[in-house]
Design a protein around this motif. Sequence first.
Motif, PDB file in Angstrom:
ATOM      1  N   LEU A 190       0.830  -1.202   0.000  1.00 60.23           N
ATOM      2  CA  LEU A 190       0.000   0.000   0.000  1.00 60.23           C
ATOM      3  C   LEU A 190       0.870   1.261   0.000  1.00 60.23           C
ATOM      4  N   ALA A 191       1.916   1.275   0.816  1.00 61.57           N
ATOM      5  CA  ALA A 191       2.819   2.427   0.853  1.00 61.57           C
ATOM      6  C   ALA A 191       3.521   2.623  -0.485  1.00 61.57           C
ATOM      7  N   ALA A 192       3.906   1.530  -1.134  1.00 64.00           N
ATOM      8  CA  ALA A 192       4.572   1.636  -2.435  1.00 64.00           C
ATOM      9  C   ALA A 192       3.626   2.186  -3.493  1.00 64.00           C
ATOM     10  N   VAL A 193       2.391   1.726  -3.517  1.00 58.68           N
ATOM     11  CA  VAL A 193       1.419   2.200  -4.509  1.00 58.68           C
ATOM     12  C   VAL A 193       1.090   3.674  -4.282  1.00 58.68           C
ATOM     13  N   ILE A 194       0.855   4.054  -3.039  1.00 59.64           N
ATOM     14  CA  ILE A 194       0.550   5.454  -2.743  1.00 59.64           C
ATOM     15  C   ILE A 194       1.747   6.338  -3.062  1.00 59.64           C
ATOM     16  N   HIS A 217       4.141   5.773  -5.227  1.00 53.83           N
ATOM     17  CA  HIS A 217       4.326   5.831  -6.680  1.00 53.83           C
ATOM     18  C   HIS A 217       3.359   6.832  -7.303  1.00 53.83           C
ATOM     19  N   ARG A 218       2.108   6.764  -6.898  1.00 53.91           N
ATOM     20  CA  ARG A 218       1.109   7.685  -7.441  1.00 53.91           C
ATOM     21  C   ARG A 218       1.441   9.124  -7.087  1.00 53.91           C
ATOM     22  N   ARG A 219       1.876   9.341  -5.849  1.00 57.24           N
ATOM     23  CA  ARG A 219       2.204  10.705  -5.420  1.00 57.24           C
ATOM     24  C   ARG A 219       3.427  11.228  -6.168  1.00 57.24           C
ATOM     25  N   LEU A 220       4.435  10.388  -6.324  1.00 59.21           N
ATOM     26  CA  LEU A 220       5.629  10.792  -7.053  1.00 59.21           C
ATOM     27  C   LEU A 220       5.292  11.098  -8.510  1.00 59.21           C
ATOM     28  N   HIS A 221       4.474  10.257  -9.117  1.00 60.17           N
ATOM     29  CA  HIS A 221       4.081  10.477 -10.505  1.00 60.17           C
ATOM     30  C   HIS A 221       3.330  11.804 -10.645  1.00 60.17           C
TER      31      HIS A 221
END
Length: 62
Positions: free
Chosen positions: A39-43, A45-49
């Motif tokens: 969950l932390a990785a997905v969030i 990644h989305r925030r960085l993108h």
Amino acid sequence: MTTFAGIVLGAPLGGTLIDQLGAHVALWAATAAGVVFLLAAVIGHRRLHTTLTSSNSAESTP
């Protein structure tokens, strides 16, 4: 560095869970840790993108 912190904290915690509550609880704790990591990785990644996309569009506008 955080990987090593997870190993340092996870090993004794897993051992304590197995000793106190049984192996099935330790298995679910490890599964929950994996879900939190995913969950932390997905969030992240989305925030960085989103951050990179907005910074690129700001640079391209005159």
